[in-house]
Design a protein around this motif. Sequence first.
Motif, PDB file in Angstrom:
ATOM      1  N   ASN A 179       0.805  -1.093   0.010  1.00 42.33           N
ATOM      2  CA  ASN A 179       0.014   0.159   0.335  1.00 42.33           C
ATOM      3  C   ASN A 179       0.812   1.264  -0.046  1.00 42.33           C
ATOM      4  OD1 ASN A 179      -2.967   0.952   0.415  1.00 42.33           O
ATOM      5  ND2 ASN A 179      -2.026   2.241   2.005  1.00 42.33           N
ATOM      6  N   CYS A 180       1.963   1.246   0.800  1.00 42.04           N
ATOM      7  CA  CYS A 180       2.782   2.286   0.666  1.00 42.04           C
ATOM      8  C   CYS A 180       3.694   2.327  -0.689  1.00 42.04           C
ATOM      9  CB  CYS A 180       3.948   2.001   1.752  1.00 42.04           C
ATOM     10  SG  CYS A 180       3.512   2.278   3.298  1.00 42.04           S
ATOM     11  N   ARG A 181       3.989   1.274  -1.231  1.00 43.47           N
ATOM     12  CA  ARG A 181       4.299   1.463  -2.674  1.00 43.47           C
ATOM     13  C   ARG A 181       3.637   1.922  -3.763  1.00 43.47           C
ATOM     14  NH1 ARG A 181       6.307  -4.453  -4.963  1.00 43.47           N
ATOM     15  NH2 ARG A 181       7.049  -3.004  -6.724  1.00 43.47           N
TER      16      ARG A 181
ATOM     17  N   ASP B 204       4.021   5.451  -5.798  1.00 40.71           N
ATOM     18  CA  ASP B 204       3.723   5.265  -7.131  1.00 40.71           C
ATOM     19  C   ASP B 204       2.947   6.452  -7.717  1.00 40.71           C
ATOM     20  OD1 ASP B 204       5.490   3.199  -7.508  1.00 40.71           O
ATOM     21  OD2 ASP B 204       3.712   1.753  -7.878  1.00 40.71           O
ATOM     22  N   ASP B 205       1.909   6.629  -6.718  1.00 44.11           N
ATOM     23  CA  ASP B 205       0.907   7.624  -7.180  1.00 44.11           C
ATOM     24  C   ASP B 205       1.525   9.089  -7.029  1.00 44.11           C
ATOM     25  OD1 ASP B 205      -2.211   8.162  -7.699  1.00 44.11           O
ATOM     26  OD2 ASP B 205      -1.927   9.407  -6.027  1.00 44.11           O
ATOM     27  N   GLY B 206       2.129   9.286  -5.890  1.00 44.02           N
ATOM     28  CA  GLY B 206       2.805  10.440  -5.564  1.00 44.02           C
ATOM     29  C   GLY B 206       3.857  10.787  -6.508  1.00 44.02           C
ATOM     30  N   GLN B 207       4.652   9.808  -7.163  1.00 41.55           N
ATOM     31  CA  GLN B 207       5.627   9.884  -7.979  1.00 41.55           C
ATOM     32  C   GLN B 207       5.029  10.337  -9.213  1.00 41.55           C
ATOM     33  OE1 GLN B 207       6.986   6.362  -9.553  1.00 41.55           O
ATOM     34  NE2 GLN B 207       9.306   7.328  -9.824  1.00 41.55           N
ATOM     35  N   ALA B 208       3.877   9.895  -9.710  1.00 41.67           N
ATOM     36  CA  ALA B 208       3.260  10.428 -11.208  1.00 41.67           C
ATOM     37  C   ALA B 208       2.788  11.626 -10.719  1.00 41.67           C
ATOM     38  CB  ALA B 208       2.080   9.580 -11.349  1.00 41.67           C
ATOM     39  N   HIS B 209       2.198  12.185  -9.580  1.00 42.84           N
ATOM     40  CA  HIS B 209       1.308  13.419  -9.503  1.00 42.84           C
ATOM     41  C   HIS B 209       2.764  14.475  -9.381  1.00 42.84           C
ATOM     42  CE1 HIS B 209      -1.539  16.107  -7.837  1.00 42.84           C
ATOM     43  NE2 HIS B 209      -0.556  16.695  -7.081  1.00 42.84           N
ATOM     44  N   PHE B 210       3.642  14.233  -8.608  1.00 45.06           N
ATOM     45  CA  PHE B 210       4.681  15.334  -8.736  1.00 45.06           C
ATOM     46  C   PHE B 210       5.859  15.106  -9.843  1.00 45.06           C
ATOM     47  CE2 PHE B 210       2.950  15.219  -4.319  1.00 45.06           C
ATOM     48  CZ  PHE B 210       2.562  16.611  -4.037  1.00 45.06           C
ATOM     49  N   HIS B 211       5.656  14.092 -10.662  1.00 48.35           N
ATOM     50  CA  HIS B 211       6.743  13.928 -11.387  1.00 48.35           C
ATOM     51  C   HIS B 211       8.168  13.749 -10.766  1.00 48.35           C
ATOM     52  CE1 HIS B 211       3.817  14.927 -14.656  1.00 48.35           C
ATOM     53  NE2 HIS B 211       3.563  15.866 -13.983  1.00 48.35           N
TER      54      HIS B 211
END
Length: 453
Positions: A419-421, A425-432
């Motif tokens: 769930n952390c991963r 992943d979602d944060g990585q995509a959102h903030f590039h």
Amino acid sequence: MSEATLPPLDTESPRLSVEKPGQRYDVQGDIPDPERIDIAMRSFVRDFGAVAATYMESCIHCGMCAEACHFYVQTGDPKYTPIWKIEPFKQAYKREVGPFAPFMRALNLKRKVTVEELEEWQELLYDSCTMCGRCTMICPMGIDIASLVGLARHGMHKAGLVPHELWAVAERAEREGSPLGATAQVFEDRVEWMGDEHDVDMHMNLDEAEVLVTMSSIEIQKYPESMAAVAKVLNHMGLSWTFRTDGYEATNFGLLSGNADWQKDMSMKLIEAAIACKAKILLLPECGHAYSAMRWAGANLYGKPLPFKVRHISEFLGEHVADGSIRVKKGLGTSVTFHDPCQIVRRGGAIEAPRIVLEALGAEIHEMEENRGMNWCCGGGGGVITIHRADALRYKAFQIKMQQVEKTGADMLVTSCSNCRQTFDDGQAHFHWDKTAHSLLEAVADNLIDEES
């Protein structure tokens, strides 16, 4: 992305602001409002024991829990103060069962909770609380605020006041066996696919095995390599083990939504499957709340001590890397920082096991400034990542995590919770962002020493 180009974090005044959304809340069923209130409060009071009552009487309103909460720190909004999240239920306790309840009612010192309050508090109990327990750690009175939020969610679920997305995935898990559609047939097909893809022997539905292996729906659907990874490790150890289609889904959305009956149903599937195959170990996947639901609540739901050990995969790896039954090469050879998942480390106590594993893998560990039991939450636990209206607030909270990781200067980020991963992943995509969270289990599986070596 370098630290200099990260969205700036301002932990001093003035604080970061979050645009206040319009008043929104979700309801299930067509229960009249007065009945919703009565159901919520009766459920909450029924769950009360001496420990919870002591918590309610112990708060000295010092405000220390506020600075421990990622949602408060990133907004400065006092409504996100952790202890405030249970205020309607504290009102109910003081009015109905507290030591001065007759006076509270007679003099109306604690008024009845309104449905409007419960609707407002839906956001505070679900959208802005991951039940990470950091506030519990910092409370000078030892109040377990996270557990009180869990009790409050029981009442909210009884009253039909759960965020729709969270209710929907919990209901699907109860009905189909998985919150994300990973039915028994889907699971079996994916296990077979991963066995073929990675040329590893998989074991399914054995009548007898030392280890029952469970997975989370996120792993089955998004990170299926985890299934091959655990098979590689257990085969390497020479253990008898099995997946079982009658007990494979470790994620417990009954726990997250507040439905105690669904929580028990989901846990009992695993317990009964482990008993059926005479397992000595129930091995939990890289999932934090799965660990909380089974390791600490499983025996209570079963009604007696469990006839097997319950181990999170990171505990299992640490134990057997240390005793030499899992042999790994120093294959990482780079600087690594470890994200401590709240439910596994802070709430569960599996603190040093992943560090033992990383050292054995040859990692140069760069600890975050606040780590282990005081590490900051990723912001997506407790079901928060399922609630779309919470996205803006969750991204604000995630910036703390980004800053933590960047400050370490580590080349690689590793965690032991799927769930952390997913949140990373979602944060990585959102903030590039240029950082990817890697699996501790998969790192071990990729660096096993062959017996011939």
